[in-house]
Design an enzyme around this catalytic site. Sequence first.
Site, mmCIF file in Angstrom:
data_model
loop_
_atom_site.group_PDB
_atom_site.id
_atom_site.type_symbol
_atom_site.label_atom_id
_atom_site.label_comp_id
_atom_site.label_asym_id
_atom_site.label_seq_id
_atom_site.Cartn_x
_atom_site.Cartn_y
_atom_site.Cartn_z
ATOM 1 N N HIS A 115 -8.860 -45.065 50.121
ATOM 2 C CA HIS A 115 -10.173 -45.601 49.733
ATOM 3 C C HIS A 115 -9.983 -47.063 49.380
ATOM 4 C CE1 HIS A 115 -12.421 -41.866 49.054
ATOM 5 N NE2 HIS A 115 -11.334 -41.369 48.514
ATOM 6 N N HIS A 116 -10.964 -47.866 49.703
ATOM 7 C CA HIS A 116 -10.996 -49.243 49.218
ATOM 8 C C HIS A 116 -11.873 -49.279 47.972
ATOM 9 C CE1 HIS A 116 -8.994 -50.734 52.792
ATOM 10 N NE2 HIS A 116 -9.752 -49.901 53.473
ATOM 11 N N HIS A 117 -11.543 -50.133 47.060
ATOM 12 C CA HIS A 117 -12.275 -50.220 45.792
ATOM 13 C C HIS A 117 -13.718 -50.649 46.049
ATOM 14 C CE1 HIS A 117 -12.879 -50.744 41.529
ATOM 15 N NE2 HIS A 117 -11.642 -50.320 41.321
ATOM 16 N N SER A 118 -14.653 -50.122 45.269
ATOM 17 C CA SER A 118 -16.066 -50.488 45.431
ATOM 18 C C SER A 118 -16.375 -51.856 44.817
ATOM 19 C CB SER A 118 -16.978 -49.426 44.805
ATOM 20 O OG SER A 118 -16.691 -49.287 43.433
ATOM 21 N N GLN A 128 -6.393 -50.214 46.181
ATOM 22 C CA GLN A 128 -6.757 -49.038 46.966
ATOM 23 C C GLN A 128 -6.363 -47.786 46.197
ATOM 24 O OE1 GLN A 128 -4.743 -49.377 50.744
ATOM 25 N NE2 GLN A 128 -6.247 -50.799 51.542
#
Length: 169
Positions: A115-118, A128
């Site tokens: 996941h990439h950070h929001s 990540q």
Amino acid sequence: MHNDIITTPIWRDMIGGRWYQTNAKPLRRARQSAKTICSAFNACADSQQRAALISTLLPNAQAIVSPPFYCDYGVNIFASDTVSIEDNVVILDAAPVTIGNSVVIGQGSVLATLHHHSNSQERLRGMQQAWPISIGANVTLGRNVTVLPGVVIPDNTHVPDFHVVTKAP
């Protein structure tokens, strides 16, 4: 890949599902090593040399892999010899990817554990998070299937071509 990386705190954070900085030097070096082996495997015409390269790249998997094949680390992919990975498959293995017996991963499929950070500032820092993917026995992933982080695909599942798997089917 250097075996000493798996004992580092950044590696433990990455495979443990905690936020980690993907730009950390040990991770960049490990990805570059895997990409170098992937490139050699994809360019190699000799089947024995390809087998040796894939064995080096995927020490925890005895799968039949067709080139081209791409992964981030390789060491986080766990599979048996009854697994067939067709051409143009990408496995982003920041977290473990466990593949059961008698599995076919169709051409052009992507298994992505990260996941990439929001938060945009955290993304700029390279933060990540990775969640494992687990694929049961006797599973077929059709062509161009995308499997997202944290998915568990149960035994005896067929995922049709062009599907995105966001949770267990």
